[in-house]
Motif scaffolding. Structure first.
Motif: not given
Length: 1136
Positions: A793-794, A811-814, A855-856, A917-921
């Protein structure tokens, strides 16, 4: 009482036979080890292979047993130098040979005494006396035969004696006799035949008494079957009747031992073969049964050749030689098949016996004799096969390869286990039998004796008294019984009553002998069950002596699915090995013990590996079936259905129709067996074996078979999980988290089903493996799925976002691929949408997601470090701009002096992307944990939401850390605070001139200023256009909102500043800078002005510290409303 002749009791025949037989086995063990050592170049005494001593050794052997030291100084010069070492190192060998000589003397003396006493021998009457006599004869013969097979015996004895003479000036006192014995017994059997001429009468009488026992034991399998031998259920009405026989101890007497008695005995007293038909009949029957006999362990004696070589030199023995040749032909052609059929019968007989006794262990009382007969019969057949398979004299080897031998050994072990487990049941039965029946019958027999001398009367009265005093209460109280004294007294009594002039002759009172033999068996059932098991079923011969055959049998057992359920018998056999050791040869205990441990470990390890491989194959099949149910595979089915409705051509004609999932479960008949069925069958068979015993003790070590399987499953599960990620470092390809999760769940379902076969805690396996997978490295230092996915991912997904190939769509959270010239090898949406992130959270768990976050954050901290450098470069200008935001012209002039504006925005955008990306995770983690631990998550959430404002920041950060670990969003990101704090301390250590905290705080404030005044430049970027469909910008600048809020909150928490005040300052600077571009006339500069305006709204919406009222005071809401209107209108026209 004074008597004129030597009393039988003074001869101590029983005691001497007992001691000499035990000593004989000890001497055999020592001589055997010498032979093996001399046959092994590594273990052979170094003096026998020393080049310097070679001529001396040859000279000594040539002159043996003569000693010539005077005229051979040159040849023996080297010996002079080594004499002390030779004496020291060859003493053990030399004195072993001396002990053999002394043993021979004692045996000869005892045999002469027995002849002088004219002892009566009958195996069915005075069993112990006859058996011990025949054992002694065979042990003595075997010992002298093996001694003659030690090729280096003359060299060892001669070297030692020469060294002794050089040291002490004279030969060792035992040497002349020892040397002569070695020469005399060059051909041991020939010498023994001469030696046994005077003992012929006693020996032949003892052997001929076997005519009642041996032929009855040496029957074919069909005869056994017709007699329903060993069957408990053939006659249900007599099932509870005790198994009785007039010759109790003969019933379980080893057939192997009897054949040795007959073959060696009649070789030594061969004259009787010409005069007695019974003797000749026994001799022929024994010669037809085997082609070779066991001397000791793996030393064998080729019967026919040796007998023929001995008889060929005796005049008038042509008929006997022809008998031998006929018997050899018979043995070669029929013995193999006869023994094969016996093993086949015994497999079914022992299975039936073990099954009935498992169901009705009470039958072990009356039918104990059957158990020991079964064990003895089976042991004899296994040893026969082992011996002959290693010494095949026949071209066809089919009769000597038995793939079902494991089954027979297994049922032997099952019977042994029943005897050990239900020992108290047998004790209760036989204690009552001895006191209630045997004592009464014996008392009657004694009373009816016409003559009973005083000594014999005292002994027999003690027998009756001992048995009468027994009670069941002693068994219930756990009292330890010991009837060894009684048995030795009976042995003595046999000796007293078997001599020719005994007052009470046992030959005239055979009923007494038979009754006492039965009583002795009953006493053994009370106090000597373990010894009885060793006597009837010891298979320690497999140890180092036939280990290659042992391992081959094990491999054959594992390869044959129907036999794999019996594979546990091989580790169980390792528990026998220590019983082949002897106290006269303690040095071999460690070698045999270590061998038993290594074999047991190897067998259990191989069994666990085989089970693991079967489980892996089942898992692979189940993963394939689970894969068929993945959503991606339904596309073709939907496409076919749509085409069918629209009546479009479906492509090539005759294209095979794709099988739907579940087809594999449809069976036309029960005979149809799939690969999965075979695997399950094989696994259930093997697991039966692994689960058969909870643990087994081998040489003071305990082995647990199930633990072997558990450890192998852990290792394989770990490798499989990592393997199923299908990570390719070269192409940067990796499996989708959802697909990996499906495979892992399929794998876990199979592993959970193992609990149906084996009593293992599979949850422990899951905990050990899956928890390790949430760490950066597993316990073996190998990368885990956490490290693989974190790196991917990184290094792959987020790097492509930075390169402008992928955009984050709120909008798609992606993350979604953007149309570019170079197409990416993966679809970002398929790795970053909600379902994939939830799957990732399921796989990695809170620990793994924490590692991902760290890591992020490390990447963010490196970007912040670069940003600080840029701030330091522009510090003077930024300081002025911070206080001049209400002076437009001055601000414009200062802005032109700034450097690296684009770099600042790009780095802040990268930070924003990482945080998005972290907020999605984090959101995915929260969803997953809410399903698994809803009450705990709600408690954490409640805790976070109710932190009082006046709470100390350290306490608040602890709460935030807890909340963050549960995936809950926090006002201040604790992971970011930790990352930036460590960066600050790291920088401080690296720099010689320490930066003051005030200076650090100023840099943080100016960083916010730098970002605020740089925002207007985004309007000139063609990619900065806002898209309502994705609720963001294609160049990811909408991520700046998250970056600005999170970085500000973290930095001003570290520097103990007011986050609210600094964000207000940022809003004032940003709004004033953006308002200026509203007055610009250059269309290129303001092409995406409205899209950039919306950033202010996003920043406020994202921030827990800013409000819309505050924004209204800085930036009129009407401008935002117009901006939204403009971008939506532009979007509609673009779409049109």
């Amino acid at each position: 009482m004074s008597r004129g002749v030597i009393q039988p009791s003074q001869q101590k025949l029983a005691e001497k036979l007992t001691i000499l037989n035990d000593r004989g086995i000890g001497m055999l063990t020592r001589v055997y080890n010498i032979k093996k050592a001399c046959g092994d170049p590594k273990a052979k005494p170094s003096y026998l292979v020393d080049k310097n001593l070679e001529s001396a050794v040859k000279f000594i052997v040539r002159k043996f047993p003569a000693v010539e030291t005077r005229n051979n100084n040159q040849q023996l010069a080297q010996l002079q130098k080594e004499k002390s070492e030779i004496l020291k190192n060859l003493a053990l060998y030399y004195f072993t040979f001396v002990d053999v000589m002394e043993f021979k003397d004692h045996v000869c003396e005892l045999l002469n005494t027995i002849d002088a006493c004219q002892v009566f021998f009958d195996i069915t009457v005075n069993f112990d006396l006859t058996k011990n006599y025949l054992d002694l004869v065979v042990t003595y013969t075997t010992l002298m035969t093996i001694l003659s097979r030690i090729e280096e015996r003359k060299a060892i004895i001669g070297l030692y004696n020469y060294a002794h003479e050089m040291t002490h000036g004279a030969s060792d006192r035992e040497y002349p006799r020892l040397g002569q014995m070695i020469v005399d017994y060059e051909n041991p059997l020939k010498k023994l035949m001469e030696e046994f001429v005077p003992h012929g009468k006693s020996l032949s009488d003892a052997l001929i008494s076997l005519q009642m026992v041996y032929p009855r034991r040496n029957l074919s399998a069909d005869q056994w079957r017709n007699a329903q031998l060993l069957s408990l259920i053939s006659a249900p009405s007599t099932m509870l009747n005790p198994a009785q026989s007039d010759t109790m101890p003969c019933e379980y007497l080893s057939l192997d031992a009897m054949e040795k008695w007959i073959v060696f005995g009649f070789i030594l007293c061969h004259a009787v073969l010409n005069s007695d038909a019974a003797a000749l009949s026994l001799w022929k029957l024994a010669l037809q049964s085997s082609t070779c006999l066991c001397l000791f362990r793996d030393e064998v004696f080729h019967v026919h050749k040796a007998a023929e070589d001995l008889f060929v030199n005796i005049r008038g023995y042509n008929k006997r030689i022809n008998d031998i040749r006929e018997c050899k032909e018979q043995a070669l052609s029929h013995a193999g098949s006869m023994h094969r059929e016996r093993r086949k019968f015994l497999r079914s007989a022992l299975k039936e016996l073990a099954t009935v006794l498992a169901d009705q262990p009470g039958l072990l009382g009356p039918k104990a004799l059957f158990v020991f007969m079964a064990l003895s019969f089976a042991r004899d057949e296994i040893i026969w096969l082992l011996r002959h398979a290693d010494n095949i004299q026949k071209k066809s080897t089919d009769d000597f390869i038995d793939k079902h031998i494991a089954e027979l050994i297994f049922y032997m072990e099952e019977l042994r286990a029943h005897v050990r487990k239900y020992g108290p049941v047998m004790q209760r039965y036989y204690v009552q039998y001895l006191s209630g029946f045997d004592a009464v019958v014996l008392n009657e027999l004694v009373q009816n004796l016409s003559v009973c001398p005083e000594d014999e009367s005292i002994i027999m009265s003690s027998f009756v008294n001992t048995m009468t005093s027994l009670s069941v209460k002693q068994v219930e109280d756990g009292e330890v019984f010991d009837f060894r004294g009684l048995r030795l007294d009976w042995f003595r009594l046999q000796a007293y009553t078997s001599v020719s002039k005994a007052s009470l002759g046992i030959a005239d009172h055979k009923e007494l002998g038979k009754m006492m033999n039965t009583i002795i068996f009953h006493t053994k059932m009370v106090d000597s069950l373990v010894e009885m098991l060793v006597e009837t079923s010891d298979l320690s011969i497999f140890c180092s002596f036939y280990s290659r055959a042992f391992e081959k049998m094990f491999q054959q057992c594992l390869e044959l699915p129907s036999q794999s359920r019996h594979s546990i018998c091989f580790p169980l056999l390792c528990t026998h090995f220590m019983s082949c050791t002897h106290e006269l040869c303690p040095e071999e205990r460690h070698h045999i013990g270590d061998r038993s441990l290594s074999l047991c470990n190897m067998f259990l390890d191989e069994m666990a590996k085989q089970a693991r491989n079967l489980i892996t194959d089942i898992c692979t099949e189940q993963c394939t079936l689970s894969d068929q149910l993945l959503p991606k595979h339904c596309a073709k089915t939907i496409s076919q259905a749509v085409n069918k409705k629209s009546k479009k051509a479906t492509g090539k004609k005759g294209e095979p129709e794709r099988e739907k999932p579940g087809v594999e479960s449809m069976r036309k008949n029960r005979l149809l067996v799939t690969n999965l069925d075979k695997l399950h069958t094989a696994l259930s068979e093997l697991c039966f074996s692994i689960n058969y015993v909870p643990n087994l003790a081998v040489w003071e070590h305990t082995f647990t078979p199930r633990e072997y399987l558990t450890s192998h499953l852990e290792i394989r599960f770990t490798k499989s999980i990592v393997g199923m990620t299908m990570y390719n470092q070269a192409t940067q390809e990796i499996a989708k988290p959802s697909e990996l999760l499906t495979s892992v769940r399929a794998y876990m379902t199979v592993l959970q089903s193992i609990e149906n076969y084996v009593t293992i805690d599979i949850t422990r396996v899951f905990n050990n493996v899956l928890l390790q997978q949430t760490q950066h490295l597993d316990s073996h230092g190998e990368p885990t799925i956490t490290s693989l996915y974190t790196n991917w991912y990184l290094e792959t997904l987020l790097r492509q976002v930075s390169n402008g190939h992928i955009a984050y769509f709120p909008a798609m959270k992606a993350f979604v691929n953007l149309p570019t010239e170079n197409e990416l090898t993966f679809n970002a949406e398929e790795y970053s949408d909600i379902s994939e992130m939830r799957s990732l959270s399921e796989l990695l768990g809170p620990y793994g997601m924490k590692f991902l976050s760290e890591s992020l954050m490390w990447h963010i901290s490196s970007q912040v470090a670069e940003l600080k450098k840029l701030v330091v470069e522009n510090m003077e200008v930024l300081t002025q701009m911070r206080t001049s935001f209400d002076k437009p012209e001055h601000m414009a002039a200062l802005f032109k002096k700034l450097t690296s504006v684009d770099s600042v925005l790009k780095r802040m955008t990268i930070i924003g992307v990482i945080l998005s990306f972290r907020s999605l995770a984090q959101e995915a983690l929260r969803d997953v944990l809410s399903c698994h631990i809803p009450f705990l998550v709600s408690s954490v959430e409640d805790f976070k939401d109710h932190i009082p404002r006046e709470t100390d920041m350290k306490v608040a950060m602890n709460v935030y850390e807890l909340s963050s670990a549960a995936g809950l969003p926090c006002e201040i990101d604790p992971a970011l605070v930790v990352a930036l704090s460590s960066q600050k301390s790291g920088e401080t250590r690296m720099q010689k001139d320490n930066i003051s905290p005030e200076e650090e705080y100023k840099i943080a404030c100016l960083l916010m200023v730098f970002v605020a005044v740089s925002l207007p430049t985004l309007a000139s970027n063609v990619m900065s256009q806002y898209s309502p469909a994705i609720e963001g910008h294609c160049n990811n600048i909408h991520c700046l909102a998250k970056a600005i809020n999170q970085i500000a909150a973290a930095l001003f928490t570290i520097h103990k500043g007011s986050i609210e005040d600094r964000l207000k300052e940022f809003l004032a600077l940003a709004s004033s800078s953006l308002l200026k571009i509203g007055q610009e006339t250059d269309k290129m500069t303001t092409r995406n002005r409205e899209s950039v305006y919306l950033l202010l709204d996003m920043i406020v919406q994202e921030s827990p510290f800013l409000t819309m009222d505050l924004l209204e005071s800085c930036f009129p809401y009407v401008l935002l409303r117009n901006a939204y209107h403009a971008v939506y209108k532009q979007s509609i026209s673009a779409n049109a």
